[in-house]
Design a protein around this motif. Structure first.
Motif, PDB file in Angstrom:
ATOM      1  N   MET A 178      39.799  26.469  30.384  1.00  0.00           N
ATOM      2  CA  MET A 178      38.445  26.649  31.052  1.00  0.00           C
ATOM      3  C   MET A 178      38.423  27.863  31.800  1.00  0.00           C
ATOM      4  SD  MET A 178      35.525  25.384  31.804  1.00  0.00           S
ATOM      5  CE  MET A 178      35.256  23.614  31.848  1.00  0.00           C
ATOM      6  N   LEU A 179      39.319  28.257  32.711  1.00  0.00           N
ATOM      7  CA  LEU A 179      39.386  29.706  33.506  1.00  0.00           C
ATOM      8  C   LEU A 179      40.569  30.369  33.032  1.00  0.00           C
ATOM      9  CD1 LEU A 179      37.768  31.339  35.582  1.00  0.00           C
ATOM     10  CD2 LEU A 179      39.435  30.047  37.458  1.00  0.00           C
ATOM     11  N   THR A 180      40.689  31.662  32.629  1.00  0.00           N
ATOM     12  CA  THR A 180      41.508  32.479  32.342  1.00  0.00           C
ATOM     13  C   THR A 180      41.602  33.507  33.320  1.00  0.00           C
ATOM     14  OG1 THR A 180      41.820  31.645  30.023  1.00  0.00           O
ATOM     15  CG2 THR A 180      42.753  33.503  30.538  1.00  0.00           C
ATOM     16  N   ILE A 181      42.568  33.912  33.881  1.00  0.00           N
ATOM     17  CA  ILE A 181      42.625  35.267  34.669  1.00  0.00           C
ATOM     18  C   ILE A 181      43.914  35.909  34.355  1.00  0.00           C
ATOM     19  CG2 ILE A 181      43.163  36.068  37.332  1.00  0.00           C
ATOM     20  CD1 ILE A 181      41.868  33.507  38.211  1.00  0.00           C
ATOM     21  N   GLU A 182      43.479  36.819  33.828  1.00  0.00           N
ATOM     22  CA  GLU A 182      44.668  38.114  33.108  1.00  0.00           C
ATOM     23  C   GLU A 182      45.029  39.251  33.933  1.00  0.00           C
ATOM     24  OE1 GLU A 182      44.069  37.003  28.514  1.00  0.00           O
ATOM     25  OE2 GLU A 182      42.529  38.082  29.489  1.00  0.00           O
ATOM     26  N   ASN A 183      46.161  39.531  34.258  1.00  0.00           N
ATOM     27  CA  ASN A 183      46.705  40.714  34.984  1.00  0.00           C
ATOM     28  C   ASN A 183      45.688  41.275  35.929  1.00  0.00           C
ATOM     29  OD1 ASN A 183      48.524  42.820  35.032  1.00  0.00           O
ATOM     30  ND2 ASN A 183      47.190  44.248  33.530  1.00  0.00           N
ATOM     31  N   LEU A 184      45.166  40.338  36.937  1.00  0.00           N
ATOM     32  CA  LEU A 184      44.423  40.726  37.898  1.00  0.00           C
ATOM     33  C   LEU A 184      44.970  41.749  39.006  1.00  0.00           C
ATOM     34  CD1 LEU A 184      41.352  40.480  38.282  1.00  0.00           C
ATOM     35  CD2 LEU A 184      41.791  38.245  40.059  1.00  0.00           C
ATOM     36  N   SER A 185      44.329  42.659  39.384  1.00  0.00           N
ATOM     37  CA  SER A 185      44.584  43.415  40.239  1.00  0.00           C
ATOM     38  C   SER A 185      43.404  43.872  41.220  1.00  0.00           C
ATOM     39  CB  SER A 185      45.604  44.856  39.839  1.00  0.00           C
ATOM     40  OG  SER A 185      46.624  44.609  39.224  1.00  0.00           O
ATOM     41  N   VAL A 186      43.849  44.016  42.584  1.00  0.00           N
ATOM     42  CA  VAL A 186      42.652  44.044  43.555  1.00  0.00           C
ATOM     43  C   VAL A 186      43.286  44.869  44.595  1.00  0.00           C
ATOM     44  CG1 VAL A 186      41.002  43.147  45.336  1.00  0.00           C
ATOM     45  CG2 VAL A 186      41.642  41.956  42.997  1.00  0.00           C
ATOM     46  N   SER A 187      42.550  45.799  45.159  1.00  0.00           N
ATOM     47  CA  SER A 187      43.188  46.910  46.298  1.00  0.00           C
ATOM     48  C   SER A 187      42.068  46.775  47.196  1.00  0.00           C
ATOM     49  CB  SER A 187      43.444  48.081  45.742  1.00  0.00           C
ATOM     50  OG  SER A 187      44.191  48.319  44.659  1.00  0.00           O
ATOM     51  N   TYR A 188      42.621  46.993  48.581  1.00  0.00           N
ATOM     52  CA  TYR A 188      41.733  47.026  49.689  1.00  0.00           C
ATOM     53  C   TYR A 188      42.232  48.252  50.576  1.00  0.00           C
ATOM     54  CZ  TYR A 188      40.225  42.162  49.295  1.00  0.00           C
ATOM     55  OH  TYR A 188      39.575  40.898  48.919  1.00  0.00           O
ATOM     56  N   LYS A 189      41.062  49.263  50.498  1.00  0.00           N
ATOM     57  CA  LYS A 189      41.619  50.432  51.156  1.00  0.00           C
ATOM     58  C   LYS A 189      42.914  51.109  50.940  1.00  0.00           C
ATOM     59  CE  LYS A 189      38.543  49.219  55.016  1.00  0.00           C
ATOM     60  NZ  LYS A 189      38.570  49.127  56.468  1.00  0.00           N
ATOM     61  N   GLY A 190      43.389  50.883  49.389  1.00  0.00           N
ATOM     62  CA  GLY A 190      44.464  51.566  49.115  1.00  0.00           C
ATOM     63  C   GLY A 190      45.791  50.411  49.036  1.00  0.00           C
ATOM     64  N   ILE A 191      45.523  49.200  49.674  1.00  0.00           N
ATOM     65  CA  ILE A 191      46.662  48.206  49.746  1.00  0.00           C
ATOM     66  C   ILE A 191      46.402  47.393  48.707  1.00  0.00           C
ATOM     67  CG2 ILE A 191      47.628  46.466  51.197  1.00  0.00           C
ATOM     68  CD1 ILE A 191      46.689  47.797  53.650  1.00  0.00           C
ATOM     69  N   ARG A 192      47.470  46.980  47.771  1.00  0.00           N
ATOM     70  CA  ARG A 192      47.353  46.184  46.764  1.00  0.00           C
ATOM     71  C   ARG A 192      47.431  44.855  47.238  1.00  0.00           C
ATOM     72  NH1 ARG A 192      48.938  48.630  41.678  1.00  0.00           N
ATOM     73  NH2 ARG A 192      48.669  46.576  40.830  1.00  0.00           N
ATOM     74  N   ALA A 193      46.312  43.928  46.963  1.00  0.00           N
ATOM     75  CA  ALA A 193      46.202  42.695  47.524  1.00  0.00           C
ATOM     76  C   ALA A 193      46.769  41.680  46.281  1.00  0.00           C
ATOM     77  CB  ALA A 193      45.011  42.314  48.024  1.00  0.00           C
ATOM     78  N   LEU A 194      46.430  41.922  45.122  1.00  0.00           N
ATOM     79  CA  LEU A 194      46.737  41.297  44.010  1.00  0.00           C
ATOM     80  C   LEU A 194      47.539  42.394  42.925  1.00  0.00           C
ATOM     81  CD1 LEU A 194      43.747  39.056  42.845  1.00  0.00           C
ATOM     82  CD2 LEU A 194      45.980  38.406  43.999  1.00  0.00           C
ATOM     83  N   ARG A 195      48.497  41.855  42.449  1.00  0.00           N
ATOM     84  CA  ARG A 195      49.294  42.664  41.648  1.00  0.00           C
ATOM     85  C   ARG A 195      49.531  42.188  40.152  1.00  0.00           C
ATOM     86  NH1 ARG A 195      52.277  46.516  45.067  1.00  0.00           N
ATOM     87  NH2 ARG A 195      51.738  46.019  47.203  1.00  0.00           N
ATOM     88  N   GLY A 196      48.574  42.230  39.081  1.00  0.00           N
ATOM     89  CA  GLY A 196      48.792  41.582  37.888  1.00  0.00           C
ATOM     90  C   GLY A 196      48.898  39.958  37.890  1.00  0.00           C
ATOM     91  N   ALA A 197      48.034  39.436  38.597  1.00  0.00           N
ATOM     92  CA  ALA A 197      48.178  38.050  38.780  1.00  0.00           C
ATOM     93  C   ALA A 197      47.559  37.516  37.555  1.00  0.00           C
ATOM     94  CB  ALA A 197      47.581  37.461  39.884  1.00  0.00           C
ATOM     95  N   SER A 198      48.204  36.521  36.966  1.00  0.00           N
ATOM     96  CA  SER A 198      47.579  35.768  35.727  1.00  0.00           C
ATOM     97  C   SER A 198      47.882  34.370  35.839  1.00  0.00           C
ATOM     98  CB  SER A 198      48.281  36.224  34.276  1.00  0.00           C
ATOM     99  OG  SER A 198      48.036  37.552  34.255  1.00  0.00           O
ATOM    100  N   LEU A 199      46.918  33.275  35.432  1.00  0.00           N
ATOM    101  CA  LEU A 199      47.042  31.826  35.319  1.00  0.00           C
ATOM    102  C   LEU A 199      45.901  31.387  34.572  1.00  0.00           C
ATOM    103  CD1 LEU A 199      44.469  30.668  37.523  1.00  0.00           C
ATOM    104  CD2 LEU A 199      46.171  31.620  39.180  1.00  0.00           C
ATOM    105  N   GLN A 200      45.910  30.138  33.946  1.00  0.00           N
ATOM    106  CA  GLN A 200      45.194  29.551  33.116  1.00  0.00           C
ATOM    107  C   GLN A 200      44.804  28.077  33.738  1.00  0.00           C
ATOM    108  OE1 GLN A 200      46.428  29.516  29.063  1.00  0.00           O
ATOM    109  NE2 GLN A 200      45.285  31.232  28.594  1.00  0.00           N
ATOM    110  N   VAL A 201      43.626  27.756  33.945  1.00  0.00           N
ATOM    111  CA  VAL A 201      43.187  26.444  34.301  1.00  0.00           C
ATOM    112  C   VAL A 201      42.614  25.662  33.325  1.00  0.00           C
ATOM    113  CG1 VAL A 201      41.799  25.204  35.981  1.00  0.00           C
ATOM    114  CG2 VAL A 201      42.698  27.278  36.599  1.00  0.00           C
ATOM    115  N   LYS A 202      43.221  24.595  32.804  1.00  0.00           N
ATOM    116  CA  LYS A 202      42.694  23.962  31.819  1.00  0.00           C
ATOM    117  C   LYS A 202      41.287  22.961  32.087  1.00  0.00           C
ATOM    118  CE  LYS A 202      47.485  23.277  30.075  1.00  0.00           C
ATOM    119  NZ  LYS A 202      48.576  22.251  29.882  1.00  0.00           N
ATOM    120  N   LYS A 203      40.612  22.907  30.874  1.00  0.00           N
ATOM    121  CA  LYS A 203      39.279  22.080  31.227  1.00  0.00           C
ATOM    122  C   LYS A 203      39.706  20.620  31.908  1.00  0.00           C
ATOM    123  CE  LYS A 203      35.174  20.754  28.919  1.00  0.00           C
ATOM    124  NZ  LYS A 203      34.223  21.056  27.695  1.00  0.00           N
ATOM    125  N   GLY A 204      39.058  20.153  32.791  1.00  0.00           N
ATOM    126  CA  GLY A 204      39.281  18.976  33.347  1.00  0.00           C
ATOM    127  C   GLY A 204      40.533  18.660  34.011  1.00  0.00           C
TER     128      GLY A 204
END
Length: 238
Positions: A1-27
């Motif tokens: 249902m929801l797939t998050i792949e290799n997610l990276s997020v930075s705030y003002k040069g600081i890495r808040a997420l570093r390649g996060a991946s997960l899968q949420v199944k339907k239901g």
């Protein structure tokens, strides 16, 4: 249902997420746990389009939604109940619920959606004409969930729903989430109470310093000595 792949997020040069991946199944209910500042809320906000992503991809039932504006992601069916509830205090309970529906672009009669919300949380029907800012913290959390449900989510994101609530209210809120899940709603839950989260979820992940470090069945994680020692205390781990 929801797939998050290799997610990276930075705030003002600081890495808040570093390649996060997960899968949420339907239901299913999927729990994301981790220490303060680990990136739990950032992951939800990135999925919701509230914060920009530096790298990665987010898919909702196979459709890429990363890069879209937040309101368009909500209208696609990924709706978040934010930490701290954030109900609109000067509006009534009924007006807050209608706002959730209008913001998600749902058309047609709202009768069945209101019936569902009022069935889950009867206090919202009783207080429909009361200003949201005058509700208790637990009632505001119920209203925040009800407001999201008015948008007919395909996946409901919840950020720390137990925060600041009395145990009896926490149980009522989580009983409602379990009921919604049994009716088919997919839920991604970020929760400070790791034990409660793992008891409620089918699958779960642990995030630390922006990285997913453990992932699997919630019951297995709850019985993992490393996870138990870290989040439940040594007595439980033993």
């Amino acid at each position: 249902m929801l797939t998050i792949e290799n997610l990276s997020v930075s705030y003002k040069g600081i890495r808040a997420l570093r390649g996060a991946s997960l899968q949420v199944k339907k239901g299913e209910i999927f729990a994301l746990i981790g220490p303060n500042g680990a990136g739990k809320s950032t992951l939800l906000n990135a999925a919701s389009g509230i914060v920009p992503i530096a790298q990665g991809r987010i898919q909702l039932e196979g459709e890429v939604i990363s890069g879209r504006a937040a309101h368009l992601i909500a209208r696609s069916g990924l709706i978040q109940v934010p930490e701290g509830r954030r109900v609109i205090g000067p509006l009534t309970v009924a007006e807050n619920l209608q706002l959730g529906r209008q913001a998600s672009g749902v058309r047609g009669s709202d009768a069945s959606d209101l019936d569902q919300v009022h069935s889950l949380f009867p206090i919202l029907a009783e207080r429909r004409n009361q200003l949201a800012g005058l509700l208790s913290g637990g009632q505001q959390q119920m209203l925040a969930i009800g407001r999201a449900l008015m948008g007919r989510p395909r996946v409901l994101l919840l950020d720390e729903p137990s925060l600041g609530l009395a145990p009896v209210i926490i149980r009522e809120v989580f009983d409602a989430l379990i009921r919604l899940n049994k009716e088919g709603l997919t839920i991604l839950l970020v929760e400070q109470n790791a034990r409660l989260a793992l008891e409620t979820a089918a699958n779960a992940a642990v995030i630390e310093q922006g990285r997913i470090v453990h992932q699997g069945e919630a019951s297995a994680l709850a019985n993992d000595p490393v996870v138990a020692d870290h989040y439940f205390g040594r007595a439980t781990a033993a």
